[in-house]
Design an enzyme around this catalytic site. Sequence first.
Site, PDB file in Angstrom:
ATOM      1  N   ASP A  94       0.799  -1.235   0.000  1.00 14.97           N
ATOM      2  CA  ASP A  94       0.000   0.000   0.000  1.00 14.97           C
ATOM      3  C   ASP A  94       0.827   1.278   0.000  1.00 14.97           C
ATOM      4  O   ASP A  94       0.306   2.348  -0.276  1.00 14.97           O
ATOM      5  CB  ASP A  94      -0.929   0.011   1.224  1.00 14.97           C
ATOM      6  CG  ASP A  94      -1.998  -1.065   1.123  1.00 14.97           C
ATOM      7  OD1 ASP A  94      -2.469  -1.308  -0.008  1.00 14.97           O
ATOM      8  OD2 ASP A  94      -2.346  -1.665   2.150  1.00 14.97           O
TER       9      ASP A  94
ATOM     10  N   LEU B 145      -3.519 -11.141  -6.609  1.00 13.31           N
ATOM     11  CA  LEU B 145      -2.276 -11.225  -7.381  1.00 13.31           C
ATOM     12  C   LEU B 145      -1.427  -9.968  -7.217  1.00 13.31           C
ATOM     13  O   LEU B 145      -0.211 -10.012  -7.388  1.00 13.31           O
ATOM     14  CB  LEU B 145      -2.584 -11.514  -8.850  1.00 13.31           C
ATOM     15  CG  LEU B 145      -3.049 -12.960  -9.057  1.00 13.31           C
ATOM     16  CD1 LEU B 145      -3.718 -13.152 -10.395  1.00 13.31           C
ATOM     17  CD2 LEU B 145      -1.878 -13.925  -8.899  1.00 13.31           C
TER      18      LEU B 145
ATOM     19  N   ARG C 147      -0.559  -8.669  -4.578  1.00 12.13           N
ATOM     20  CA  ARG C 147       0.372  -8.860  -3.469  1.00 12.13           C
ATOM     21  C   ARG C 147       1.156 -10.168  -3.564  1.00 12.13           C
ATOM     22  O   ARG C 147       2.031 -10.422  -2.739  1.00 12.13           O
ATOM     23  CB  ARG C 147      -0.357  -8.778  -2.123  1.00 12.13           C
ATOM     24  CG  ARG C 147      -1.284  -9.954  -1.848  1.00 12.13           C
ATOM     25  CD  ARG C 147      -2.010  -9.787  -0.527  1.00 12.13           C
ATOM     26  NE  ARG C 147      -2.497 -11.068  -0.049  1.00 12.13           N
ATOM     27  CZ  ARG C 147      -3.296 -11.231   0.994  1.00 12.13           C
ATOM     28  NH1 ARG C 147      -3.712 -10.175   1.675  1.00 12.13           N
ATOM     29  NH2 ARG C 147      -3.676 -12.424   1.381  1.00 12.13           N
TER      30      ARG C 147
END
Lengths: 407, 407
Positions: free
Chosen positions: B142, B298, B300
């Site tokens: 993030d 996907l 991560r």
Amino acid sequence: MKNVIVGQSGGPTSVINASLLGVFKTAKDRGADIVYGMVHGIKGLLDKDVVDLSKQIKNDLDMDLLKRTPSSFLGSCRYKLPAIEGNEKTYDQIFATLKELDIYAFFYIGGNDSMDTIDKLSRYGKKIGSPIRFMGCPKTIDNDLAITDHTPGYGSAAKYIAATTKEIIRDGLVYDYPVVSVIEVMGRNAGWLTAAAALAKGEDCEGVDMIYLPERVFDVDAFVKKTGEMLKENRSIVIAVSEGVKVADGRYVCELADHVDYVDAFGHKQLAGTARYLAGKVAEKYGVKTRAIELSSLQRCAAHITSRIDVTEAFNSAGAAVKAAFEGKTGMVACLKRVSEDPYMCITELANVSDIANVEKKVPAEWITKDGTYVTPELIHYIRPLIQSEITPLWVDGLPRHLRLVK
Amino acid sequence: MKNVIVGQSGGPTSVINASLLGVFKTAKDRGADIVYGMVHGIKGLLDKDVVDLSKQIKNDLDMDLLKRTPSSFLGSCRYKLPAIEGNEKTYDQIFATLKELDIYAFFYIGGNDSMDTIDKLSRYGKKIGSPIRFMGCPKTIDNDLAITDHTPGYGSAAKYIAATTKEIIRDGLVYDYPVVSVIEVMGRNAGWLTAAAALAKGEDCEGVDMIYLPERVFDVDAFVKKTGEMLKENRSIVIAVSEGVKVADGRYVCELADHVDYVDAFGHKQLAGTARYLAGKVAEKYGVKTRAIELSSLQRCAAHITSRIDVTEAFNSAGAAVKAAFEGKTGMVACLKRVSEDPYMCITELANVSDIANVEKKVPAEWITKDGTYVTPELIHYIRPLIQSEITPLWVDGLPRHLRLVK
């Protein structure tokens, strides 16, 4: 003058441009003057929308980029030619354009429907005594073409599915609580793509727990029950399910959801996905965390991960179609024939297009386990060679570089 | 005796195991005896579930596999330590276990919440006069951590998003009729990941047409209107939208859908996705074909496509945390500091964990265009270096090879 023309049709694959390159390069090597590309397939030809491919593919670098470029370089269409009888005008228009362009041979890269185009054009050509040769180059991620051992495009899609499934399996194990992941794979009628999830299993990977193909009737209750049993044994359950699975009364599983998001331009209901629906059922019953993962369009366009076997076979089978056309053949398709299992070896072989057009090859019943929740070792043995070896993307500034049509 | 212990916490990234390797290798190089791994983070420590990492990472090949393995090798948790006051028993239990294992330094690889763990443990350690050093290694796709220029894990996720977006853009142009593709990207509160879609644009790619970040209030009607205007100019429109976009009254866009699929084990409503909802709105209004593409987990875990810069920085920052701990530091985080723009250069720098824990870094307002539908060149300039260069997977039998925990 030996001008040829080539078009791409139907849904793209990650290697459909390797087929295009196979036609272009082989035709050039064999003395073609102009290699035309139809923009958006046969529709482009009807509109006289064609390009000279030599102006698009100018050097070796362009060739290397082209075979790494996803989506159909020339654009595609889903247009099916009408029956010859009663529609001679359309055919006369096509043949007039081909004559105008001085076309010697016509190549069409596509699946079932596209082979129907080759079938009709070659039949009409014979009828009017045209010397033009019409040849098909098979492609589809769905692997549902008859006669050919497999279709170019399938191996790379299978490799993408297996590789991402391995990653999803690792990811599913990250927490210490139960998680059920349902992966939705493309394939409305044939389960070849979904079966590729079986390749994930190996020394370094637990593999998927269940695989559901559209060749078998799907029983939602049995699915939920079996998932519950598996949850007693394992923390993370990963299931691969085809988007095309249907229940006994013939409805798609995704049609069981009690809401419709919207109706699209073609009047098709856009339903909640199959994975989403099944994940919901499992969550409802067992109160566990679930994930619905749609592999989406990336199955057909993730050109950053392709099989070298697939790229090579796409190029070679297209080249074989050109060779055959230049030797006088017409109304045929350059198929792949597996001549050796170990080591794996495929050659190209011609088949009559009328034996392939509109025929759909499904996964044989004996390659699905008795209870319909997995595939047999024979099926894995069949797919495994098709995903071997890699084509490295040409990385430029951190991203795979592509070639695009310039008009 | 210099034993150290390391844990992984929160959501995984594609390079979280490169951080783990950074701790392991640097600690070993600096004379650590046993490097323990907590299985499922601090929860594993509470349960005394630890492994000796030397028995898992046995040679150079294992190291190369580990840094290419997605998901947290040791497993993760979402457990947050309770406040110290009133919960001394929990802390005493942890410190007793650490003493039992003869721990010299403690490393935790994670995001905001995980840094809170380091903050609390180091404060409690000081309070009871423990000599154990507690250090944080930042990671999160993030990119929402304060102080550090960016977080390890972000670059690879950004590379995956940009690369697949390029492929989806090519794919969207395949037919000759209008298509609107809405790509849903992770990020509940910060738009860093969604912004990475901007990297797709270049000489060989049209780029996405709009980008919507959660930092701005989302206006559904304005979105639909703008899409309609764009459809007049272009056949294929591709839009990247954050899963976290909210309308003026504070509801998530995905909450506007009029149905709830199910309520999960944690009482969270599983709503139809943001992309799905917006695609529906566009289809309804203009009757065009739409596609809703969720990039899903996907983002991560797609370790088959990582940024070498990111892998290296993950390894190096973890190594810097070890160095600092061995030099007596505690309660700190090894951050990245950009010391040069062109050429890009980052060094590691220590920051107090209390300045990072529980703080969320959002995309600055000035990096979003005035109308809120795209990002500025400054933001692209910031991300671009983070996706550079590649780590090739170790391909075995057609698929990327991973390393898995053996217990």
